[in-house]
Design an enzyme around this catalytic site. Structure first.
Site, mmCIF file in Angstrom:
data_model
loop_
_atom_site.group_PDB
_atom_site.id
_atom_site.type_symbol
_atom_site.label_atom_id
_atom_site.label_comp_id
_atom_site.label_asym_id
_atom_site.label_seq_id
_atom_site.Cartn_x
_atom_site.Cartn_y
_atom_site.Cartn_z
ATOM 1 N N THR A 17 0.821 -1.209 0.000
ATOM 2 C CA THR A 17 0.000 0.000 0.000
ATOM 3 C C THR A 17 0.855 1.259 0.000
ATOM 4 O O THR A 17 0.394 2.324 -0.395
ATOM 5 C CB THR A 17 -0.923 0.022 1.231
ATOM 6 N N SER A 112 8.297 4.706 6.303
ATOM 7 C CA SER A 112 7.318 5.393 7.134
ATOM 8 C C SER A 112 7.597 5.231 8.620
ATOM 9 O O SER A 112 8.620 5.665 9.119
ATOM 10 C CB SER A 112 5.908 4.928 6.771
ATOM 11 N N HIS A 113 6.689 4.588 9.341
ATOM 12 C CA HIS A 113 6.751 4.483 10.790
ATOM 13 C C HIS A 113 7.535 3.259 11.250
ATOM 14 O O HIS A 113 7.608 2.989 12.452
ATOM 15 C CB HIS A 113 5.334 4.419 11.357
ATOM 16 N N ASP A 276 5.769 10.755 12.686
ATOM 17 C CA ASP A 276 6.459 9.482 12.499
ATOM 18 C C ASP A 276 7.702 9.620 11.629
ATOM 19 O O ASP A 276 8.167 10.725 11.356
ATOM 20 C CB ASP A 276 5.499 8.473 11.897
ATOM 21 N N ASP A 278 8.503 9.375 8.404
ATOM 22 C CA ASP A 278 8.551 10.204 7.194
ATOM 23 C C ASP A 278 7.628 11.411 7.258
ATOM 24 O O ASP A 278 7.464 12.120 6.277
ATOM 25 C CB ASP A 278 8.242 9.375 5.956
ATOM 26 N N ASP A 280 4.250 11.712 7.831
ATOM 27 C CA ASP A 280 2.874 11.745 7.322
ATOM 28 C C ASP A 280 1.827 11.331 8.352
ATOM 29 O O ASP A 280 0.633 11.373 8.071
ATOM 30 C CB ASP A 280 2.737 10.910 6.040
ATOM 31 N N ARG A 281 2.255 10.942 9.555
ATOM 32 C CA ARG A 281 1.301 10.548 10.592
ATOM 33 C C ARG A 281 1.366 11.525 11.758
ATOM 34 O O ARG A 281 2.334 12.283 11.898
ATOM 35 C CB ARG A 281 1.582 9.129 11.087
ATOM 36 N N THR A 343 -8.052 1.023 2.772
ATOM 37 C CA THR A 343 -6.867 1.574 3.421
ATOM 38 C C THR A 343 -5.791 1.867 2.365
ATOM 39 O O THR A 343 -5.591 1.091 1.442
ATOM 40 C CB THR A 343 -6.333 0.583 4.473
ATOM 41 N N GLU A 362 -7.258 8.488 8.055
ATOM 42 C CA GLU A 362 -7.216 7.068 8.344
ATOM 43 C C GLU A 362 -7.019 6.863 9.840
ATOM 44 O O GLU A 362 -6.333 7.652 10.497
ATOM 45 C CB GLU A 362 -6.075 6.389 7.585
ATOM 46 N N LYS A 375 -0.974 12.039 3.291
ATOM 47 C CA LYS A 375 -1.326 12.449 4.638
ATOM 48 C C LYS A 375 -0.194 13.302 5.189
ATOM 49 O O LYS A 375 0.929 13.230 4.710
ATOM 50 C CB LYS A 375 -1.602 11.242 5.524
ATOM 51 N N ARG A 495 -4.881 -6.881 11.728
ATOM 52 C CA ARG A 495 -5.472 -5.743 12.406
ATOM 53 C C ARG A 495 -6.960 -6.016 12.623
ATOM 54 O O ARG A 495 -7.675 -6.404 11.696
ATOM 55 C CB ARG A 495 -5.289 -4.464 11.595
#
Length: 542
Positions: A17, A112-113, A276, A278, A280-281, A343, A362, A375, A495
């Site tokens: 994703t 990312s995270h 986070d 990168d 975006d969160r 998602t 999200e 985001k 999840r």
């Protein structure tokens, strides 16, 4: 000089994703990075002479991969590359640079995270010309090409000095090393009332922003401290480190526990936030009040008109299917559209481009708007600050007022990380097989009203995305959703999303897991989580 190098394909370069994510040693295999980047270039057309944006979150192997990408962009005929100084660009900042410079696309080097380090995670993601992640038809073409690739092109040129802002040459291509923060900060100033936020800080408002030794550190220092006047040190852990200081740069209540404990303490500041790896969160916590990402989306949408960039109102709201329905009630009251997508931020791109939605979110701590096509963690924090400055209320007062008006969606996500992949797939297959027999069944005292495997029909281009998560809806509006995550690099992450709507304001102070206890029991019974995974409890609860 350009070299054409013979290579052989790898069979594991299928983007998820958010691009291709693997452990660093996997990317360090011979030609692994080169194969994937060439597969990107071979899967798109019309880029000769065009601009490509390249940047990353500063994690381990970032600089090496950027040098490879620059040399390959030159050999493949790009006219210009824009790269952030030090190889740094937050994901939303990269999206903005693509859009501002009308670039052909961009390569974002991030996981990312996920953790960083010599044996941790790395990633490569391709963004298209609208600034957003490549749609499925492009990622599928990239994967198909990666399985048959037999050569790649790379320019025999020296490495670029990534630490000096300026213009350089890589063969016939120009490389511009730019300040990674300046353009993004200018965009934020155009959206928010910096004067009002500045006055709030001047009045004694206290804030803590945890950058988690990730990419948003320089952005937070420049915007929060230098431009908005927050106290020096407001941005903590602000130096991006290749291993994120040995920590997991995921802004949730497990990995940002120190921030949570501070915000729940006697001497808590007024506002706490984090972002986070990168950028975006986001994580938002008021004094004594954690705001779930689902609630944050709804509350930002309900109050967005208080910020200059959104004073004309919203065109619509979009949320991922597992995200709580709190935003739906805001959309209904505002008389605007609400869109439920799979998602993955790429699904919001068509809605934003078509002018159907303005704000998207999200449950996994991602919120953003049509200012970019990703985001944006710091954007969400700044919109919260704008709202606080105008309303002159605390986070807790705003949250409780919202619940009183719209009702409360009790919501939690249970993650079972590192599950053996075959076991996770068996669980999901068994769930899908059971779907026709679930309606009418009583589980843990709850009656199943409906159950399905979510499929998304894009209202803009008509594309269909199937098997996006199993939904079990109970009488009264509660629900449980099951899906496998595509953001990990080892095993599978199951999840489980649990949600109950409570309109009664007298019942808005129940502890979340207690309020959801019967749904949690029902989820395990329906899916056989313990039976299939051997796990008696989730790895992470958010």
């Amino acid at each position: 000089m350009i070299s054409i190098v013979e290579t052989t394909p790898y069979d594991d370069q299928k983007p998820g994703t958010s691009g291709l994510r693997k452990k660093v040693p996997v990317f360090q295999q011979k030609n692994y990075v080169e194969n994937f980047i060439q597969s990107i270039f071979d899967s798109v057309a019309g880029y000769r002479g065009e601009t490509l944006v390249i940047g990353g979150d500063g994690r381990y192997f970032n600089r090496e991969a950027i040098q490879i990408a620059i040399k390959m962009a030159s050999a493949n005929g790009f006219g210009r590359v824009i790269v952030g100084r030090g190889g740094i660009l937050s994901t939303p900042a990269a999206s903005h640079l693509i859009r501002k410079n009308e670039a052909f696309g961009g390569i974002v080097l991030s996981a990312s995270h996920n953790p960083g380090g010599p044996n941790e995670d790395f990633g490569i993601k391709y963004n298209v010309g609208n600034g957003g992640p490549a749609p499925e038809k492009v990622t599928e073409a990239i994967y198909a090409r990666s399985r048959e690739i037999d050569r790649y092109a790379i320019a025999d040129v020296p490495d670029i000095d990534l630490d000096t802002v300026g213009s350089f040459s890589a063969g016939d291509m120009t490389v511009e090393v730019v300040d990674p923060v300046a353009d993004y900060a200018e965009l934020m100033e155009s959206l928010f009332d910096f004067d009002a936020i500045r006055a709030m800080f001047a009045s004694g408002f206290r804030m803590v922003f945890d950058a988690m030794h990730a990419v948003t550190g320089p952005y937070a220092v420049e915007i929060l401290e230098r431009r908005l006047g927050a106290a020096q040190g407001t941005a903590r852990n602000a130096d991006p480190l290749p291993d994120f200081g040995g920590h997991h740069p995921d802004p949730n209540l497990v990995h940002a526990r120190d921030l949570f404990d501070l915000m729940m303490s006697y001497d808590a500041p007024d506002f706490g936030a984090a972002s986070d790896g990168d950028g975006d969160r986001n994580l938002v916590i008021g004094r004594g009040m954690f705001v779930t990402p689902s609630d944050s989306l709804a509350m930002l949408a309900a109050n967005a008109h208080l910020a200059p960039g959104y004073s004309d109102g919203l065109k619509g709201i979009a949320r991922s299917m597992p995200t709580s329905a709190a935003a739906d009630r805001v959309a209904e009251k505002l008389g605007i559209g609400i869109y439920e997508t799979p998602t993955g931020w790429k699904f919001f791109g068509n809605l934003l481009d078509a002018g159907l939605a303005t704000i998207c979110g999200e449950e996994s701590a991602g919120t953003g708007s049509d200012h970019v096509r990703e985001k944006d963690g710091l954007w969400a924090v700044l919109l919260w600050l704008n709202i606080l400055a105008v309303r002159k209320e605390s986070v807790a007062e705003i949250v409780r007022g919202h619940w009183k008006t719209y009702g409360r969606n009790y919501y939690s996500r249970h993650d079972y990380e590192g599950v053996e992949t075959d076991a996770a797939n068996r669980l999901m297959d068994a769930l899908r097989t059971a779907l026709p027999n679930l309606p009418g069944r009583t589980v843990a005292g709850l009656t199943v009203e409906a159950a399905d495997d979510f499929a998304y029909h894009d209202p803009v281009d008509g594309s269909v995305s199937e098997k996006q998560g199993v939904r079990v809806l109970f009488t009264g509006g509660s629900r449980v959703v099951f899906r496998l995550s595509g953001t990990g690099t080892s095993g599978a992450t199951l999840r489980v999303y649990i949600e109950r709507y409570e309109p009664d304001a007298d019942r808005h102070d129940i502890e979340t897991q207690e309020a959801l206890a019967d749904l949690i029991a029902a989820a395990d019974e329906i899916a056989g989580i313990k039976k299939h995974t051997g796990r008696s409890a989730p790895s992470v609860i958010t």
